[in-house]
Write an enzyme that holds these catalytic residues in place. Sequence first.
Site, PDB file in Angstrom:
ATOM      1  CG  PHE A 134     -27.104  12.052  70.315  1.00 42.06           C
ATOM      2  CD1 PHE A 134     -27.651  10.803  70.417  1.00 42.06           C
ATOM      3  CD2 PHE A 134     -25.981  12.332  71.247  1.00 42.06           C
ATOM      4  CE1 PHE A 134     -26.726   9.740  71.124  1.00 42.06           C
ATOM      5  CE2 PHE A 134     -25.360  11.596  72.021  1.00 42.06           C
ATOM      6  CZ  PHE A 134     -25.791  10.166  71.850  1.00 42.06           C
ATOM      7  CG  ASP A 183     -27.360  12.633  62.810  1.00 41.42           C
ATOM      8  OD1 ASP A 183     -26.391  13.471  63.209  1.00 41.42           O
ATOM      9  OD2 ASP A 183     -27.641  11.486  63.284  1.00 41.42           O
ATOM     10  CD  GLU A 206     -20.799   8.536  64.112  1.00 42.12           C
ATOM     11  OE1 GLU A 206     -21.156   9.743  64.040  1.00 42.12           O
ATOM     12  OE2 GLU A 206     -20.001   8.043  64.779  1.00 42.12           O
ATOM     13  CG  ASP A 260      -3.491   6.354  67.831  1.00 43.23           C
ATOM     14  OD1 ASP A 260      -3.687   5.506  68.961  1.00 43.23           O
ATOM     15  OD2 ASP A 260      -2.851   7.350  67.799  1.00 43.23           O
TER      16      ASP A 260
END
Lengths: 553, 694, 268
Positions: free
Chosen positions: B388, B357, B361, B320
């Site tokens: 978000f 945030d 990311e 994966d």
Amino acid sequence: MSTTLAGMLFIASLIAAVALVWKPFGDHMYRVYSTTRHNRAERVIYRLLGVRADAEQSWGVYARGLLAFSVVSILVVYGIQRLQDKLPLSVGMKPVTDHIAWNTAISFVTNTNWQAYSGESTMGHLTQMAALAVQNFVSAAVGMAVAIALVRGFARRKAGTIGNFWVDLVRGTIRILLPIAFVGALVLVAGGLIQNFAGPHEVSTLTGGTQAITGGPVASQEVIKELGTNGGGFYNVNSAHPFENAATWTNWFEIFLILVIPFSLTRTFGRLVGQVRQGYAILAVMGVLALASVLLTNVFELSGNATVPQAVGAAMEGKEVRFGVSNSATFAAATTLTSTGAVNSFHDSYTPFGGMMTLVNMMLGEVAPGGTGSGLYGMLILAVITVFVAGLMVGRTPEYLGKRIGAREIKLASLYFLVTPALVLVGTAFAMGSAEQRASMFNSGPHGLSEVLYAFTSASNNNGSAFAGLTVNTPWYDVALGLCMVFGRFLPIILVLALAGSLAAQAPVPAGAGTLPTHRPQFVGMVVGVTIILVALTFLPALALGPIAEGLS
Amino acid sequence: MSTPVLEKRRVGGGLLDPEQMIRSLPDALRKLNPATLWRNPVMLIVEAGAVFTTVLAVFDPSFFAWAIVVWLWLTVIFANLAEAVAEGRGKAQAATLRAAKRDTTARRLKSRAATEWDVVGAPELKQGDLVIVEAGEVIPGDGDVIEGIASVDESAITGESAPVIRESGGDRSAVTGGTKVLSDRIIVKITQKPGESFIDRMIALVEGANRQKTPNEIALNILLAALTIIFLVATVTMQPLAIYSKLVNPGVPDSLALNADGVTGVVLVSLLVCLIPTTIGALLSAIGIAGMDRLVQRNVLAMSGRAVEAAGDVSTLLLDKTGTITLGNRQAAEFVPVDGVSEAELAEAAQLSSLADETPEGRSIVVFAKQHYGLREREIHGAEWVPFTAQTRMSGVNFEGREVRKGAATAVMKWVRDAGGHPTDEVGHLVDGISASGGTPLVVAEKGRVLGVIHLKDVVKAGMRERFDEMRRMGIRTVMITGDNPLTAKAIADEAGVDDFLAEATPEDKLALIKREQEGGRLVAMTGDGTNDAPALAQSDVGVAMNTGTSAAKEAGNMVDLDSNPTKLIEIVEIGKQLLITRGALTTFSIANDIAKYFAIIPAMFAAVYPGLDALNVMRLSSPQSAILAAVIFNALVIVALIPLALRGVRYRPSSASKLLSRNLYVYGLGGIVAPFIGIKIIDLLIQFLPGMS
Amino acid sequence: MDRMPGWLRQHLAALRAVAVLTVLLGLVYPLVTTGVAQALFHHQANGSLVEGGHGSSLIGQSFTDADGNPVRKYFQSRPSAAGDGYDPTSTSAGNLGPEDVIDTPDRKSLLTQVCTRSKAIGELEGVSGARPYCTPDGVGAVLKVFPDKAVSVNQACPAVPFVATYEGRRVECARPGEDYAAGRTVPVRGDATAVVPADAVTASGSGLDPHISLAYAELQAPRVAKERGLDQAEVERLIRQHTTGRALGFMGEPAVNVLELNLALDRS
């Protein structure tokens, strides 16, 4: 030119000749066994046989056909010998004694061609050509059929069949053996071999004595005897007899015939599995062992290290002047490296270590290059065992030519390499344990032991040559050696065919960087090592008490 | 789950502790029982020989005979010791596990909606029962969480002390009996059958209680049995030959080795024991047990030895992308400003928009800004965070009159246009460029104008490329599985150096890929954790389920990685290979040993009748008795000497088969030939002064 | 056919196969080969008989008189183990081993045979018949060594042992009937060098070897020349004429065909 140099050139020229025909002849055999077309003669034969030539057989059916054919062959050969006085061309020979007839029938059907009889005083011409020589052809074709079946096992993917026994038998006979035999026979006649149907005719010698010059269809039998690695001579003294091996170059030609099929089959193998280089690898293994053996035999015989050869000045006892020591040694190595067993000189009188080489050659399992077909399948079994041990050492489930060597495969391969040594050693032990059987020994001390060991080694490995001093035409030896020949031939064949079936059913594993490469010198070296070590480890005690004890005295 | 550090941890093992040997001695003696030993034909023969020589020594005692008897028994005991030591390590682990398997009680719910429960003993739970577990309680059995979320302490089985989160639905629903709920309350649906819990199986596995022989082990056993038979035949049939040789040399006096009845029983048995492959025969089962043990030490549970062997054969590895090849999250790699905007300006805006945030990311943007533009994190007060959402697809901040947003290109552009801005085509080009290179573009804008684009990139773990190069050398093809689009997938595949990739992979695609590979004769290994991985795990030859995964995945695979570290697959492959290599190497060593033993024993037996055979005594051993005894002692000691190797495994470095073979042939083949010559000679030098040795 | 069980069909096929192949390979093949061989190589196919019908140039003969003594005007062949010597209906090799050095009451050892032949040939050709490992009286020089004595086992009493002492032990002759098996066997090389060539003292493999070595022929040349009153050079020339060199220069050994040489001598 010195004797040694001439002897080496003799060996070199044989190597060159085999190398020259290896590719075209191997390719020819590849086409013979892989084409789907039958020629007209074959179609007629299949109709006569009542077989469907295009029906493929499972290994079981293949093996049953082979065994049925061999049983019928034994009965027919036995019958002809026992009835030969009632048949034409008997040249005055009486029916062959029952135990000798039994032993001989088995001997020729198993491609052993052990001779418990003396040809010129036992067998009529019809027996020689219609019973014995026929088996020279078909027993060789059977060996090749088994080898091809095994190779098909490697080559096929997820297949339930390994070919058709009748087709393989007939093609091998008609397309490979018969044409060469016909041409070869004429070549040999040109060299001095006889080819007639006359009985012995008496001549008066120069000094007024009499001598019976024998007749017979010798050349036609001699050629297939060598080509099919059979070895059963028309005469008692086999290829030493001038009518079987008249000239120095017929001697060369006969050795060439002995070697050509077993070596060229490696090419056929490479073609059939679709990787010519695999054929080269097997050829290399055979070549290394064979060359080492031929050279050692030559060294031992030429140096003549034993009391009598030292007294004589050369190991000339039992050898012909025209062949000399070196070419005789080369013939001896060739005949025991293959399953031929023809002799042009008498191994019993060889130097201890020279004689031991002939023994060791057979003990190797006759794989370098071995008999027609049997050499290839024997060598492939050794390759399988090597792959197993080596494969583990690279950290993968061992595989050879893409086929996994699992429990079933290793079981069959192990049994294969158990059968012959067990027969040899148990047979020798029984004979040596009985004072009555020991009485058959002609020589005393360790050499007598070598004679008995040689007899059982030769019979169990289907070679047929002898340390000829041993008196073997007794009921006990005829039966014991006969059993060794039967088991030594058919047990391995059944195991090989079973292995072929099991391999054919597998889906091949694609080769990658993690796969053990089986075409490199490294692998060749390993197979050579495994072959020698397996033999050395099994037979060393027996050899120590026979030829080694004699040679180191 | 701790982030795996890709250190170059090679397959190796624990050191052998001499105390372990002593502790295992009682077990080794118990294994002398022929009923136990019959599974090992080679050692059974040795034991039979030991019994036989004991009887002979009782009736015809001599120092030599008794010395041989003692060393033959030691040979068997050493072999048993190897197995006992290997098993001993497993037993220690089993003991730890048993401690976790306390008998607990369970609160069994009548139905999911029910509020009442009855209290039952954990062993009485059946499949499908629902139990309720609260903070501080031990989960009574294996199952799936069907309601609630909890942090669970799984240290009992994984040894990892950090708690893990288990929640209903999704791929983190499986819980294991014996682990402890630390917070909250969950309802668990029991999936195990009574007495077959994960811990039960683990205990059985590490103890080797129902150890099945693996296919290669069976094949090797057959080969060893065949060799044993052939040497048995060779030694027994030698007897009439020896009698004959003695008979034709009447002048030679009887010796301890040879008399008129042939080779004496003691010597014959000595020869046989020296010839049969005792070294590998003694160590074979220990190698197998130790192989499993090495997996356990790496927190991998193999459900069968067959799977471990298969791991060595794997030729295709499905990995994966996320978590295995990449760090699992995209990270900021570049700030690309539009014309007229400086990089610094863009960086400042990007940082500002991301300060609050907490997504990986977002954090990576802050970190990148700090590392490359020297922007320190700052505390800002009075800012209004815009989180978000799936609708807006962007996040940002309103602060001191500035409105900064970052997000998906379309969303941010729309926001800019709505605010009256006119973003140029340039932005579109930048976005497309980044997408094309496999990255993810995040557009940064400030009230009516686009500042630039943040290039988010999947970060390939350090050292992966080297790892995959190694795999390639080993002949293993690596295939990356990802849900990304083909473009992104290709970019990452290239960067990581995998051989192939499967993009936009669905579970069905995965299954199809495995089947296709297997059709071509390749063995496939993969890892998986989700329920939808189960069919592929079941289909693959080596399926490693993550312990964090669903119980369906764990059932389907044939190994469970307690660390849930997908990179582990590579180590598993190495352990599988090492297991086979160790067997092959010791077999080669064992057979190669025989040559020297022949050179010791044959002259010792027969030089009396044929003095010329003394030429074979190349080691110049002092007397026949000491030669034979030295060979037997060497044969026994070499087993002890090789126990550590059997347990640790032969050193394995990933390389091509050809190189591996060369090395192992050199060490174990050539070494196997040479070592006994030296060893036997040394032993002979030491024992020659013992009584009865001359 | 198809209704038959498979195993039976196999056996029937086997029976037919043996029959068909026997006819093809056992009758057709040898008959055709014989036909062609007789047409192309008539002389060879019928045994390479020599002019005058005195045998085959490929089959050796004894050149001895009725009592088995060499006929002095003829070159002599090698020793033969075929029947009573050169009997094509009873071909055989000697088959004794390279360490067969001790005579038994039943048969002479190979070593003694070699020594006896060497001595006889030496006498016939008027050269030394001495060889290594041979006693002067032409048996194998072999001792059985005991702690207190040594016995020259092939020299039956009252023969004088070929050496007086061995490593300090007195050497005795062998008393017939005594068992010396327990002694250590020691062949004694001595310091003789052989003049008589190797092929002259050894039996061939076939017992029908038609050839002798060039050396053996040259050893016999003076006697034959003298016997026939021929110039020795003429005899030597005939020897060369009937010597087959190595085929292609490297196959086999140069060999002199004895029957053809003797025939040529008779003709000249």
